[in-house]
Scaffold this active site. Structure first.
Site, short mmCIF file in Angstrom:
data_model
loop_
_atom_site.label_atom_id
_atom_site.label_comp_id
_atom_site.label_asym_id
_atom_site.label_seq_id
_atom_site.Cartn_x
_atom_site.Cartn_y
_atom_site.Cartn_z
CG HIS A 135 43.89 -56.02 -32.40
ND1 HIS A 135 42.92 -55.06 -32.46
CD2 HIS A 135 43.61 -56.88 -33.43
CE1 HIS A 135 42.09 -55.32 -33.46
NE2 HIS A 135 42.49 -56.40 -34.07
CG HIS A 152 44.11 -55.24 -38.33
ND1 HIS A 152 43.20 -55.74 -39.23
CD2 HIS A 152 43.68 -55.63 -37.10
CE1 HIS A 152 42.25 -56.38 -38.57
NE2 HIS A 152 42.52 -56.35 -37.28
CD GLU A 198 39.99 -53.42 -37.60
OE1 GLU A 198 40.31 -54.00 -36.56
OE2 GLU A 198 38.81 -53.26 -37.94
CB CYS A 231 38.44 -60.42 -33.52
SG CYS A 231 38.17 -59.99 -35.24
CG HIS A 291 43.63 -60.66 -35.77
ND1 HIS A 291 42.89 -60.83 -34.62
CD2 HIS A 291 43.20 -59.51 -36.32
CE1 HIS A 291 42.03 -59.84 -34.51
NE2 HIS A 291 42.20 -59.00 -35.52
CG ASP A 337 55.59 -50.03 -37.45
OD1 ASP A 337 54.66 -50.68 -37.97
OD2 ASP A 337 56.71 -49.91 -37.99
CG HIS A 338 56.65 -54.22 -37.04
ND1 HIS A 338 56.43 -53.15 -37.88
CD2 HIS A 338 56.83 -55.29 -37.83
CE1 HIS A 338 56.48 -53.57 -39.13
NE2 HIS A 338 56.72 -54.86 -39.14
NI NI Z 1 41.49 -57.09 -35.71
#
Ligand code: NI
Length: 133
Positions: free
Chosen positions: A11, A38, A120, A30, A36, A76-77
């Site tokens: 995100h 998570h 997260e 961010c 980036h 996911d992904h």
């Molecule tokens: Ni983040």
């Protein structure tokens, strides 16, 4: 009953209503345009009476495919900003991600979805409970 699920996603924290400078000031690294990732962990809590015949609140064989289809496979992904419709105009903070996951799960037919918790990182986690949502 609480069950843990996992997915990895990327995100970027960027609010379209704010200027570039404000975004940079508020979100810091961010706000990096390239995003980036998570490894999110989602804890789904369902509540209700223990069924006298089965001894269970809800069968995991019903909860797992429900959460997998609505949340894990959907996120996911993925790049949350670009690939999840709900985050085209809503900043995909983990607060908002938690709310969206709750919305996607709240009509689970076999038991009441009491709480959704999203971890997260090992330091940050967020929760939505049924009476707040
Ligand atoms: Ni983040």
């Amino acid at each position: 009953m609480t069950r843990r699920y996992k997915f990895a996603a990327s995100h970027r924290l960027h609010a379209t209503a704010l200027s570039e400078a404000e975004n940079q000031r508020i979100y810091g690294k961010c706000n990096n345009p390239h995003g980036h990732g998570h490894n999110y962990e989602v804890l789904v809590t369902v509540a209700g009476p223990v069924n006298a015949a089965t001894g269970m609140i809800a069968n995991l064989s019903e909860l797992d495919p429900f959460v997998t289809e609505r949340v894990v496979e959907a996120f996911d992904h993925r790049n949350l900003n670009e690939e999840v419709e709900e985050f085209r105009d809503v900043v995909p903070t983990t607060e908002n991600l938690c709310l969206e996951i709750f919305r996607r799960l709240k009509d689970f037919p076999a038991a009441r979805v009491e709480r959704v918790r999203v971890e997260e990182t090992s330091k940050n986690s967020f929760e939505v409970t049924a009476d707040e949502s």
